[in-house]
Design a protein around this motif. Structure first.
Motif, PDB file in Angstrom:
ATOM      1  N   ALA A  81       0.833  -1.207   0.000  1.00  0.00           N
ATOM      2  CA  ALA A  81       0.000   0.000   0.000  1.00  0.00           C
ATOM      3  C   ALA A  81       0.867   1.256   0.000  1.00  0.00           C
ATOM      4  N   ALA A  85       1.124   4.308  -3.212  1.00  0.00           N
ATOM      5  CA  ALA A  85       0.818   5.733  -3.042  1.00  0.00           C
ATOM      6  C   ALA A  85       1.718   6.576  -3.943  1.00  0.00           C
ATOM      7  N   ARG A  91       2.520  11.537  -1.082  1.00  0.00           N
ATOM      8  CA  ARG A  91       1.567  10.661  -0.398  1.00  0.00           C
ATOM      9  C   ARG A  91       2.229   9.605   0.480  1.00  0.00           C
ATOM     10  N   TRP A 110      -1.145   7.921   2.343  1.00  0.00           N
ATOM     11  CA  TRP A 110      -2.465   8.537   2.390  1.00  0.00           C
ATOM     12  C   TRP A 110      -2.825   9.026   0.987  1.00  0.00           C
ATOM     13  N   HIS A 111      -4.088   9.361   0.793  1.00  0.00           N
ATOM     14  CA  HIS A 111      -4.483   9.977  -0.472  1.00  0.00           C
ATOM     15  C   HIS A 111      -5.693  10.878  -0.276  1.00  0.00           C
ATOM     16  N   GLU A 113      -9.311  11.927  -1.059  1.00  0.00           N
ATOM     17  CA  GLU A 113     -10.532  11.283  -1.517  1.00  0.00           C
ATOM     18  C   GLU A 113     -11.138  12.102  -2.656  1.00  0.00           C
ATOM     19  N   LEU A 126      -7.652   9.898   3.538  1.00  0.00           N
ATOM     20  CA  LEU A 126      -7.693   8.527   4.020  1.00  0.00           C
ATOM     21  C   LEU A 126      -6.280   7.967   4.138  1.00  0.00           C
ATOM     22  N   THR A 128      -3.921   5.014   3.938  1.00  0.00           N
ATOM     23  CA  THR A 128      -3.997   3.716   3.264  1.00  0.00           C
ATOM     24  C   THR A 128      -2.974   2.716   3.796  1.00  0.00           C
ATOM     25  N   VAL A 170      -9.196   6.267   8.515  1.00  0.00           N
ATOM     26  CA  VAL A 170      -8.504   5.016   8.225  1.00  0.00           C
ATOM     27  C   VAL A 170      -9.524   3.885   8.226  1.00  0.00           C
ATOM     28  N   TYR A 197     -17.814   4.691   4.163  1.00  0.00           N
ATOM     29  CA  TYR A 197     -16.859   3.594   4.119  1.00  0.00           C
ATOM     30  C   TYR A 197     -17.491   2.328   4.671  1.00  0.00           C
ATOM     31  N   TYR A 201     -14.200   1.707  10.129  1.00  0.00           N
ATOM     32  CA  TYR A 201     -13.666   3.015   9.755  1.00  0.00           C
ATOM     33  C   TYR A 201     -13.462   3.851  11.012  1.00  0.00           C
TER      34      TYR A 201
END
Length: 206
Positions: A81, A85, A91, A110-111, A113, A126, A128, A170, A197, A201
């Motif tokens: 993961a 990114a 990220r 992270w990214h 949304e 979020l 990841t 998350v 989600y 979550y």
């Protein structure tokens, strides 16, 4: 000292940390409200950042990472993961242990949304991937959990400089390689169902 007590000891200076981290983050290009071309970068040392601790030697280097982590002691799902990114957009985040041969103590990916096609509010950033080095044991694991906490505060600081939702989220899966009690110690709480989600979550509020 246990992982929870380490974080609790510093929690009183959390707002100051967030202020310092937000100031240290560079946001460039794209639409400054979370558009896909927005790029962020950070490279700072803790406890160099908080004004009350500048006279102490730095333990952690907190930075965006552009390169893959070769032979790093993290689980395969967390690394997968992390490497997925977008590095060029900032990220990927790592906490480097400057007291232990500059090894990577913790990682986070992270990214942004995407904005809903039918309008409405964008969801929080979020996470990841979130993990501390898998070979950390005993007191060192507690210290590396603190490194995870600092990366999460960087995530909140990025939120402040971009979409300003006041929280990051998350979804608990294999790439979130922490125990539930450790996530609780970091300050994560069950998130809002309306954010859409599935599964477990959780959110960390600013």
């Amino acid at each position: 000292m246990g992982s929870t007590s380490i974080i609790d000891r510093l929690r009183g200076g959390r707002d100051e940390l967030l202020d310092d981290f937000a100031e240290a983050i560079a946001v460039e290009g794209g639409r400054r409200h979370g558009g896909p071309e927005t790029r962020v970068a950070v490279d700072l040392r803790y406890p160099e950042a908080p004004s009350k601790a500048r006279d102490r030697p730095a333990r952690w280097r907190l930075r965006t990472a552009r390169h893959r982590l070769a032979r790093a002691p993290f689980s395969r799902p967390a690394l997968a993961a992390f490497h997925t990114a977008e590095a060029q957009k900032g990220r990927r985040l790592v906490a480097v242990d400057l007291w232990n041969q500059s090894r990577v103590a913790a990682l986070m990916a992270w990214h942004f949304e995407p904005r809903p096609r039918r309008g409405g509010s964008r969801r929080p950033h979020l996470i990841t991937a979130l993990s501390l080095a898998g070979d950390a044991r005993g007191a060192l694991r507690g210290e590396y959990l603190l490194a995870c906490w600092l990366l999460c505060l960087i995530g909140l600081a990025i939120d402040r400089r971009t979409v300003a939702k006041g929280r990051i989220g998350v979804v608990l899966d294999a790439a979130i390689a922490l125990e539930k009690a450790e996530l609780d110690a970091l300050g994560f709480r069950r998130g809002r169902r309306r954010d859409g989600y599935s599964g477990d979550y959780c959110e960390l509020a600013a």
